[in-house]
Write an enzyme that holds these catalytic residues in place. Sequence first.
Site, mmCIF file in Angstrom:
data_model
loop_
_atom_site.group_PDB
_atom_site.id
_atom_site.type_symbol
_atom_site.label_atom_id
_atom_site.label_comp_id
_atom_site.label_asym_id
_atom_site.label_seq_id
_atom_site.Cartn_x
_atom_site.Cartn_y
_atom_site.Cartn_z
ATOM 1 N N CYS A 59 0.861 -1.194 0.000
ATOM 2 C CA CYS A 59 0.000 0.000 0.000
ATOM 3 C C CYS A 59 0.891 1.236 0.000
ATOM 4 O O CYS A 59 0.744 2.139 0.829
ATOM 5 C CB CYS A 59 -0.948 -0.011 1.192
ATOM 6 N N ALA A 60 1.813 1.290 -0.952
ATOM 7 C CA ALA A 60 2.947 2.214 -0.895
ATOM 8 C C ALA A 60 2.633 3.642 -1.316
ATOM 9 O O ALA A 60 3.284 4.583 -0.849
ATOM 10 C CB ALA A 60 4.078 1.678 -1.780
ATOM 11 N N ALA A 61 1.698 3.839 -2.244
ATOM 12 C CA ALA A 61 1.453 5.185 -2.768
ATOM 13 C C ALA A 61 0.869 6.077 -1.669
ATOM 14 O O ALA A 61 0.149 5.592 -0.790
ATOM 15 C CB ALA A 61 0.501 5.101 -3.960
ATOM 16 N N ASP B 26 1.747 -0.045 5.408
ATOM 17 C CA ASP B 26 1.068 1.202 5.793
ATOM 18 C C ASP B 26 -0.394 1.001 5.395
ATOM 19 O O ASP B 26 -0.816 1.391 4.322
ATOM 20 C CB ASP B 26 1.703 2.384 5.069
ATOM 21 N N ASP C 168 -3.150 -5.761 -6.488
ATOM 22 C CA ASP C 168 -3.909 -5.847 -5.245
ATOM 23 C C ASP C 168 -3.121 -6.735 -4.286
ATOM 24 O O ASP C 168 -2.857 -7.909 -4.585
ATOM 25 C CB ASP C 168 -5.285 -6.443 -5.528
ATOM 26 N N LYS D 292 7.000 6.715 2.455
ATOM 27 C CA LYS D 292 7.776 5.675 3.123
ATOM 28 C C LYS D 292 8.659 4.939 2.124
ATOM 29 O O LYS D 292 9.760 4.482 2.483
ATOM 30 C CB LYS D 292 6.832 4.728 3.865
ATOM 31 N N ASP E 257 1.050 -1.173 -4.883
ATOM 32 C CA ASP E 257 -0.226 -0.518 -4.612
ATOM 33 C C ASP E 257 -1.176 -0.892 -5.744
ATOM 34 O O ASP E 257 -0.739 -1.108 -6.879
ATOM 35 C CB ASP E 257 -0.054 0.999 -4.538
ATOM 36 N N CYS F 195 -2.333 5.307 10.281
ATOM 37 C CA CYS F 195 -2.459 6.694 10.742
ATOM 38 C C CYS F 195 -3.848 6.878 11.345
ATOM 39 O O CYS F 195 -4.645 7.697 10.893
ATOM 40 C CB CYS F 195 -2.208 7.685 9.611
ATOM 41 N N GLY G 218 4.021 7.366 -1.625
ATOM 42 C CA GLY G 218 5.448 7.087 -1.692
ATOM 43 C C GLY G 218 6.345 7.666 -0.630
ATOM 44 O O GLY G 218 7.571 7.526 -0.736
#
Length: 423
Positions: free
Chosen positions: A244-246, A310, A293, A250, A265, A361, A248
Amino acid sequence: MARSSQAAEEDIPGVPARRAALRLLDAVLRRGDPLDQAAPPVLRAIERGDDRALALAIAQEALRWLPDFDRLIDGATRQILPEDAKARSVLRLMLAQALRLGLPPHAVIATGLPLLVGGPRRLAHGVFSAVLRGDGLPATPTLPAATLERWTSAWPARVDAIAAGLAVPPPLDLSLRDPARTAEWATRLGGISLAPGHVRLARAGAIEAIEGFAEGAWWVQDLAATIPASLLGPGEGRRVLDLCAAPGGKTMQLAAAGWQVTALDKSARRLERLRENVARVGLEAEVEIVAADAMQWRPPAELFDAVLIDAPCSATGTCRRHPDVLHRRIDQTGLEDLQRGLLERASGAIRAGGRLVYAVCSLEPGEGEAQAEWVKALGRVAVTPDQLPAGLTPTAEGWFRSDPGMLAEHGGIDGFFAAMWEK
């Protein structure tokens, strides 16, 4: 043919920005849209950048102080306006400008009342004037009832501090590509540093105009958001999967720390933004971008040395910069099921001896602490005080937990949760 009164009033300087703010408020409160999703199409028609920024600021402050504005409005009317009445929304925006942004009352009236075409302008004018003669806002925003109930139950000793942390928009945090230049960039930008590789600035102007943007010296990232990736330490050429990187933040942090990053992502649009961000800071060689996915993707035969999740979440920890999250309806069960699925998938992508960091978060314990307690197949690795900025400490369980009331003397911090395990 004479022009309509509405068309003529659109020519009044400032009215289009206020009308845009009204549409943003409606998108959040009536449709349940995230503000950052609603804003681009609404603001696109406004030519001036400062007018776009003003419209967004008005909507944000209306959302930040919404229960308090409603209390003031209700105290100045004989008959309570319906919750969804346009006059109530316009008054919220007018009070946000006068009481939070410090705009002159005459300018607020001149640009606010035209939004009530065919509506109760005299009533709105009277209510606005009566509120300005009153006691004004409290020092701390009142949380929406549902949010207050949840956080009083979850954080009884912290809820007042969390609310106080929402009183003003946050400063701007930058993550540096080269942490060794922290002191240099703090001096050049006139900011302060709360950790290596971090610089905090007072909010000012367009991000692209800040020194160092064009050369890719930094990216915008809240201090709390930097901590999950920092828990993994130096990469030294090892391989890490960023799920779930976008967009970006991290990913760039890990690449700058010497990791070879696979950034995954499922959103092609968000990955395009990640690709642009990675290119701007010159870290393309360290990042492989995968559009997939995470719940369907199969890891390669050579497993990863580390995985960072994340996870998608309610994002309630970002409420000081995104006050719309306080008013959105959240599918808590669906999010928690997805988070557990990601934890299961990630554990199968790590080699023996590798580490997994899970982060959200969110201020909701069901998305943070409860998920960490659920993980039994991996060995817990405690977060240590030396891994955190001064003023923050690990929890008794060895996790990281922050909230908007922490580091208040330096401008606060987002709410985050992170936990780490070893396979």
